[in-house]
Design a protein around this motif. Structure first.
Motif, PDB file in Angstrom:
ATOM      1  N   ASP A 186     -18.433  -7.019   8.861  1.00 14.46           N
ATOM      2  CA  ASP A 186     -18.808  -6.316   7.636  1.00 14.46           C
ATOM      3  C   ASP A 186     -17.587  -5.608   7.038  1.00 14.46           C
ATOM      4  OD1 ASP A 186     -21.005  -5.112   5.834  1.00 14.46           O
ATOM      5  OD2 ASP A 186     -20.034  -3.322   6.640  1.00 14.46           O
ATOM      6  N   ARG A 187     -16.813  -4.953   7.884  1.00 13.21           N
ATOM      7  CA  ARG A 187     -15.615  -4.254   7.410  1.00 13.21           C
ATOM      8  C   ARG A 187     -14.559  -5.234   6.905  1.00 13.21           C
ATOM      9  NH1 ARG A 187     -10.765  -3.594   9.420  1.00 13.21           N
ATOM     10  NH2 ARG A 187     -11.340  -4.487  11.438  1.00 13.21           N
ATOM     11  N   ARG A 190     -15.448  -6.681   3.528  1.00 16.28           N
ATOM     12  CA  ARG A 190     -15.282  -5.733   2.421  1.00 16.28           C
ATOM     13  C   ARG A 190     -13.811  -5.509   2.100  1.00 16.28           C
ATOM     14  NH1 ARG A 190     -16.956  -1.046   4.130  1.00 16.28           N
ATOM     15  NH2 ARG A 190     -17.975  -1.564   6.092  1.00 16.28           N
ATOM     16  N   ILE A 208     -27.995  -7.454   8.815  1.00 16.64           N
ATOM     17  CA  ILE A 208     -26.853  -6.557   8.923  1.00 16.64           C
ATOM     18  C   ILE A 208     -25.721  -6.972   7.988  1.00 16.64           C
ATOM     19  CG2 ILE A 208     -24.967  -5.862  10.486  1.00 16.64           C
ATOM     20  CD1 ILE A 208     -27.086  -5.857  12.726  1.00 16.64           C
ATOM     21  N   LEU A 209     -25.518  -8.276   7.805  1.00 18.25           N
ATOM     22  CA  LEU A 209     -24.319  -8.761   7.126  1.00 18.25           C
ATOM     23  C   LEU A 209     -24.512  -9.177   5.670  1.00 18.25           C
ATOM     24  CD1 LEU A 209     -22.787 -10.941  10.002  1.00 18.25           C
ATOM     25  CD2 LEU A 209     -21.935  -8.749   9.151  1.00 18.25           C
ATOM     26  N   ASP A 211     -25.507 -10.101   1.700  1.00 24.40           N
ATOM     27  CA  ASP A 211     -25.991  -9.659   0.392  1.00 24.40           C
ATOM     28  C   ASP A 211     -27.293 -10.378   0.068  1.00 24.40           C
ATOM     29  OD1 ASP A 211     -23.830  -7.949  -0.292  1.00 24.40           O
ATOM     30  OD2 ASP A 211     -22.623  -9.677  -0.864  1.00 24.40           O
ATOM     31  N   ARG A 234     -24.742  -0.102   3.244  1.00 25.74           N
ATOM     32  CA  ARG A 234     -23.877  -0.462   4.361  1.00 25.74           C
ATOM     33  C   ARG A 234     -23.138   0.783   4.866  1.00 25.74           C
ATOM     34  NH1 ARG A 234     -22.814  -6.146   4.441  1.00 25.74           N
ATOM     35  NH2 ARG A 234     -23.630  -7.214   2.608  1.00 25.74           N
ATOM     36  N   PRO A 235     -22.845   0.850   6.185  1.00 25.45           N
ATOM     37  CA  PRO A 235     -23.250  -0.067   7.256  1.00 25.45           C
ATOM     38  C   PRO A 235     -24.753   0.049   7.516  1.00 25.45           C
ATOM     39  CG  PRO A 235     -22.170   1.841   8.184  1.00 25.45           C
ATOM     40  CD  PRO A 235     -22.020   1.950   6.693  1.00 25.45           C
ATOM     41  N   ARG A 236     -25.343  -1.038   7.955  1.00 28.30           N
ATOM     42  CA  ARG A 236     -26.791  -1.128   8.059  1.00 28.30           C
ATOM     43  C   ARG A 236     -27.283  -0.867   9.476  1.00 28.30           C
ATOM     44  NH1 ARG A 236     -26.814  -6.495   4.283  1.00 28.30           N
ATOM     45  NH2 ARG A 236     -26.752  -5.402   2.281  1.00 28.30           N
TER      46      ARG A 236
END
Length: 277
Positions: A186-187, A190, A208-209, A211, A234-236
């Protein structure tokens, strides 16, 4: 000299799948798939085993030709592999065991003919992005499974792709490492800004990841059943009420496809009446 993340690549690339069918001999793997993916979007392909998720991803990579329809990236038709579409596989066997982490990550830039200075700068950039600076001179055999997957991601990103294609990249990891890698992905997404298409059969991982989550029907002749937008901050946290509600909807959707596939094989009696997947 430090080379920052290429701004054109960082914006990702819009991708269009238009009426795509893929056939292997007499077997129709996927049929009539149409899907638009926005630049910089994180899209998850979710569905039961054997529904054609990896086949569609392979077509996006240019490894598998489509039988019908077209796939375009920035309006250019895909007709083969390209460094602008990087592939991260489930297994880390794709790494070169005889090369260090730094050499693995610099391999793509070296093949593109960049200078040694540019190769080193790109390798350092992306090794840092995936959090492996202290391990840059280690060999893959000296790393954990999660660290090897980070090297794979860094090696793909060092080619400055506009799209990153990921085929269940965390599927072989233990549960704890997988959770860490999901948050790291995720980081990394982004920070890089690439368009990501991520294949998984794990509902929580998709929530979690992604869209958006595209749920595929069971094969053969698989198609897109439903598309869900994940409007969660996010984060989820998968235990939030909103995530739990989405999980239940996705579970019902996929469960219906699993039952349909079992009925086709005469095995639907394994489900009790009304039982959910």
């Amino acid at each position: 000299m430090t080379i920052g993340i290429d701004q054109r690549a960082a914006r990702g690339a819009p991708t269009s799948i238009d009426g795509v069918g893929i056939r292997f001999g007499s077997y129709q793997a996927v049929s009539g798939i149409s899907l638009d993916i926005a630049a910089g979007e994180f899209l998850c392909l979710l569905g039961p085993s054997g529904c054609g998720k990896s086949t569609l991803l392979s077509a996006l990579a240019g490894f598998t030709p489509v039988t019908s329809g077209t796939i375009t990236v920035d309006q250019d038709v895909i007709d083969g592999p390209s460094p602008e579409r990087g592939m991260v596989f489930q297994s880390s066997d794709a790494l070169f065991d005889w090369l260090t982490v730094r050499q693995n990550v610099a391999f793509g830039p070296r093949m593109r003919g960049l200078s040694r200075k540019e190769q080193a700068a790109l390798a350092d950039e992306y090794i840092g992005l995936v959090g492996l600076r202290k391990f840059a001179d280690r060999f893959p055999g000296q790393l954990s499974g999660g660290m090897r997957q980070r090297v794979q991601i860094a090696r793909v990103l060092a080619n400055r792709p506009r799209i990153v294609l990921m085929d269940e990249p965390f599927g072989a990891l233990d549960a704890q490492t997988r959770q860490v890698m999901q948050m790291e992905m995720d980081r990394i997404w982004r920070e890089s800004g690439c368009t990501v298409v991520f294949v998984t059969h794990d509902i929580d991982e998709a929530i979690i990841l992604a869209d958006r989550i595209a749920v595929m029907t069971a094969g053969p002749a698989a198609s897109i059943k439903n598309i869900y937008r994940v409007d969660l901050p996010r984060p989820r946290e998968e235990t939030s009420p909103e995530a739990i509600a989405l999980h239940q909807m996705l579970r019902r959707d996929i469960g219906a496809e699993v039952r349909a596939a079992l009925r086709d094989q005469g095995l639907d009696q394994v489900f009790e009446a009304g039982e959910e997947y």
